[in-house]
Write a protein that holds these residues in place. Structure first.
Motif: not given
Length: 144
Positions: A34-58
């Motif tokens: 997992v990696l927190p996703v930030a724009e500047g100093d604001r947390l806007v989301g998280v990206i996980t290995d599962r997000d990459i596998a299911i929402r992108a690669v698949a």
């Protein structure tokens, strides 16, 4: 015990405009899912290995796809001064294994996992939370 007593405070963040390949490389470098996703100093989301596998690669998305297109934008978090028992109960309720940790100024200061909490003496509560996390639920659909 407070979350600050057991969280990892060397958190790597990534921007939503960065690529999925960059996110995967960063996860490999730090041995995390997992990696927190930030724009500047604001947390806007998280990206996980599962997000990459299911929402992108698949779906056949290329590695150059921006993280912001597949990340989990609903940010769940806890505070560094929260009690670990409360955080474990919350993890079970919202069915997550890891949470970004913020200070009271809402700045990212760490990340805590159910494993971190279990290793610091909360094994029984962590087991209960893990049991709740493993229950079938519609809470975390991998569909966009």
């Amino acid at each position: 015990m407070k979350v600050s007593d057991c969280m990892a405070d060397d958190v790597r963040i990534i921007g939503p405009e960065r690529s999925l390949q960059e996110a995967a490389q960063a996860m490999a470098e730090i041995d995390a899912g997992v990696l927190p996703v930030a724009e500047g100093d604001r947390l806007v989301g998280v990206i996980t290995d599962r997000d990459i596998a299911i929402r992108a690669v698949a779906r056949g998305l290329p590695p150059t796809t921006e993280i912001g297109k597949v990340m989990s934008a609903e940010v769940r978090y806890c505070f560094s001064d929260d009690d670990s028992e409360d955080v474990l109960e919350n993890m079970g309720d919202i069915q997550v294994r890891r949470l970004p940790v913020l200070n009271r100024d809402k700045r990212l200061v760490g990340i805590v996992s159910i494993t971190d909490l279990a290793a610091q003496g909360e094994a029984m509560l962590a087991g209960e939370a893990l049991g709740a996390i493993g229950q079938p639920s519609a809470l975390h659909s991998q569909s966009l």
